[in-house]
Scaffold this motif. Sequence first.
Motif, PDB file in Angstrom:
ATOM      1  N   HIS A 124      56.392  -6.066 -91.568  1.00 10.98           N
ATOM      2  CA  HIS A 124      56.968  -6.683 -92.754  1.00 10.98           C
ATOM      3  C   HIS A 124      55.981  -7.713 -93.293  1.00 10.98           C
ATOM      4  O   HIS A 124      55.155  -8.255 -92.537  1.00 10.98           O
ATOM      5  N   VAL A 125      56.068  -7.964 -94.579  1.00 13.61           N
ATOM      6  CA  VAL A 125      55.179  -8.922 -95.229  1.00 13.61           C
ATOM      7  C   VAL A 125      56.017  -9.999 -95.893  1.00 13.61           C
ATOM      8  O   VAL A 125      56.963  -9.699 -96.630  1.00 13.61           O
ATOM      9  N   LEU A 126      55.685 -11.248 -95.620  1.00 13.30           N
ATOM     10  CA  LEU A 126      56.332 -12.366 -96.304  1.00 13.30           C
ATOM     11  C   LEU A 126      55.664 -12.511 -97.660  1.00 13.30           C
ATOM     12  O   LEU A 126      54.497 -12.896 -97.753  1.00 13.30           O
ATOM     13  N   VAL A 127      56.395 -12.158 -98.709  1.00 13.08           N
ATOM     14  CA  VAL A 127      55.845 -12.214-100.063  1.00 13.08           C
ATOM     15  C   VAL A 127      56.649 -13.209-100.894  1.00 13.08           C
ATOM     16  O   VAL A 127      57.864 -13.362-100.712  1.00 13.08           O
ATOM     17  N   VAL A 128      55.959 -13.889-101.791  1.00 15.62           N
ATOM     18  CA  VAL A 128      56.611 -14.847-102.685  1.00 15.62           C
ATOM     19  C   VAL A 128      56.191 -14.555-104.122  1.00 15.62           C
ATOM     20  O   VAL A 128      55.128 -13.979-104.382  1.00 15.62           O
ATOM     21  N   HIS A 129      57.059 -14.951-105.058  1.00 19.46           N
ATOM     22  CA  HIS A 129      56.723 -14.832-106.472  1.00 19.46           C
ATOM     23  C   HIS A 129      55.593 -15.813-106.790  1.00 19.46           C
ATOM     24  O   HIS A 129      55.542 -16.914-106.219  1.00 19.46           O
ATOM     25  N   PRO A 130      54.667 -15.430-107.676  1.00 21.64           N
ATOM     26  CA  PRO A 130      53.539 -16.320-107.992  1.00 21.64           C
ATOM     27  C   PRO A 130      53.941 -17.706-108.482  1.00 21.64           C
ATOM     28  O   PRO A 130      53.151 -18.655-108.384  1.00 21.64           O
ATOM     29  N   SER A 131      55.156 -17.846-108.997  1.00 15.34           N
ATOM     30  CA  SER A 131      55.596 -19.157-109.484  1.00 15.34           C
ATOM     31  C   SER A 131      55.934 -20.124-108.355  1.00 15.34           C
ATOM     32  O   SER A 131      56.052 -21.338-108.583  1.00 15.34           O
ATOM     33  N   ALA A 188      65.842  -5.193-104.564  1.00 15.52           N
ATOM     34  CA  ALA A 188      65.513  -6.526-104.056  1.00 15.52           C
ATOM     35  C   ALA A 188      64.060  -6.863-104.373  1.00 15.52           C
ATOM     36  O   ALA A 188      63.746  -7.986-104.800  1.00 15.52           O
ATOM     37  N   LEU A 189      63.188  -5.885-104.189  1.00 12.45           N
ATOM     38  CA  LEU A 189      61.772  -6.114-104.485  1.00 12.45           C
ATOM     39  C   LEU A 189      61.575  -6.322-105.987  1.00 12.45           C
ATOM     40  O   LEU A 189      60.797  -7.193-106.403  1.00 12.45           O
ATOM     41  N   ASN A 190      62.275  -5.553-106.796  1.00 16.41           N
ATOM     42  CA  ASN A 190      62.158  -5.707-108.251  1.00 16.41           C
ATOM     43  C   ASN A 190      62.542  -7.108-108.695  1.00 16.41           C
ATOM     44  O   ASN A 190      61.886  -7.710-109.564  1.00 16.41           O
ATOM     45  N   ASP A 191      63.605  -7.639-108.090  1.00 20.71           N
ATOM     46  CA  ASP A 191      64.034  -8.986-108.466  1.00 20.71           C
ATOM     47  C   ASP A 191      63.096 -10.056-107.917  1.00 20.71           C
ATOM     48  O   ASP A 191      63.015 -11.150-108.484  1.00 20.71           O
ATOM     49  N   THR A 192      62.410  -9.753-106.825  1.00 17.96           N
ATOM     50  CA  THR A 192      61.397 -10.690-106.327  1.00 17.96           C
ATOM     51  C   THR A 192      60.205 -10.713-107.275  1.00 17.96           C
ATOM     52  O   THR A 192      59.670 -11.778-107.600  1.00 17.96           O
ATOM     53  N   VAL A 193      59.812  -9.557-107.767  1.00 22.43           N
ATOM     54  CA  VAL A 193      58.721  -9.475-108.742  1.00 22.43           C
ATOM     55  C   VAL A 193      59.120 -10.196-110.033  1.00 22.43           C
ATOM     56  O   VAL A 193      58.293 -10.870-110.670  1.00 22.43           O
ATOM     57  N   ALA A 194      60.372 -10.080-110.405  1.00 26.30           N
ATOM     58  CA  ALA A 194      60.846 -10.723-111.636  1.00 26.30           C
ATOM     59  C   ALA A 194      61.059 -12.224-111.467  1.00 26.30           C
ATOM     60  O   ALA A 194      61.193 -12.950-112.453  1.00 26.30           O
ATOM     61  N   GLY A 195      61.107 -12.692-110.220  1.00 26.83           N
ATOM     62  CA  GLY A 195      61.320 -14.109-109.979  1.00 26.83           C
ATOM     63  C   GLY A 195      62.779 -14.501-109.899  1.00 26.83           C
ATOM     64  O   GLY A 195      63.110 -15.686-109.802  1.00 26.83           O
ATOM     65  N   THR A 196      63.684 -13.499-109.925  1.00 28.78           N
ATOM     66  CA  THR A 196      65.108 -13.788-109.794  1.00 28.78           C
ATOM     67  C   THR A 196      65.401 -14.387-108.417  1.00 28.78           C
ATOM     68  O   THR A 196      66.220 -15.296-108.276  1.00 28.78           O
TER      69      THR A 196
END
Length: 321
Positions: A124-131, A188-196
């Motif tokens: 698994h990868v801990l990913v965060v939105h760029p913001s 879930a990934l789509n909303d992480t990319v969107a910053g939701t």
Amino acid sequence: MLTRRLIMVATALLPAAAVAQPWAPSRPVRLVVPFPAGGATDVVARVLGEHMSGTLGQPVVVENRTGAGGNVGVENVVRSPADGHTLLMGTMGTLTINPHLYRGLAFDPARDLVGIGMAFETVHVLVVHPSVPAATVAELIALAKAEPARLAYGSAGSGSSTHMVAELFRLTAGIELTHVPYRGSAPALNDTVAGTVQLMLDQLPSCIGQVQARRLRALAVTGTARHPLLPEVPTMAEVGLPGAAATSWGAVMAPAGTPAPAIARLNAALNAALADGSVRARLVQAGADPISSSPEAVMERMRAETAVWGRVVREANITVN
């Protein structure tokens, strides 16, 4: 000479069962996948089954039996004859997490199944939105401690691997995060990319494209070593959180009581498939890292991880919807 003749006569009089014979399937072998067709677990099962068919001399037929988080398929295998002709593509979730989440299960994977061999794992990868103003895990932890529960993470649903691995990270780091469950990892990934939601602990095959496109920032991987696809991203152990190490994995299982000769033959066929270059390439393409083992190693991993996920379920008070 007399002694030799006596030995030969005695051997000839032994019942057939007393003379060890190599086991071979006498009809097609059923490989049950407890999830829908087309998913990663199903793809791995079909690739391995194809190679094993040639080794065993009988077709290995993949059968999808879905429902109840994988419990329907597992129970089907548990209730099948223990003769080597029915197998299960078990997963971390079905074998080590579900027993803690679903009350009143009519079976116990540790008691009612026996390992054939490991098949694959994914980190698994801990990913965060760029913001998110955090370029490292330490900065993310500091941010979460400064504003408890403000940061939200998405998952594929309550009890999913993306939920459990995230909770293990949260507990190990000693922080508060808000869980937002979705119906699958893709939304879930789509909303992480969107910053939701601000972060996710997604499986590498799902999120690697978003990381490479710089739509998400990868802070750590949960494997024991850095992954070749993300060599610059540290492991949880490297950032000071060895207790957050975890991988999603799959293993081939059989009903308890399956004869030892059948287990040995099936393990050899499985490991032969995992050692084949073309099979390994196809699994990697599907996002699964091939991994082989002995039957005993499967059961030991089940025991160890059942304890780990049981603690996570209790301490995080996780329930299924």
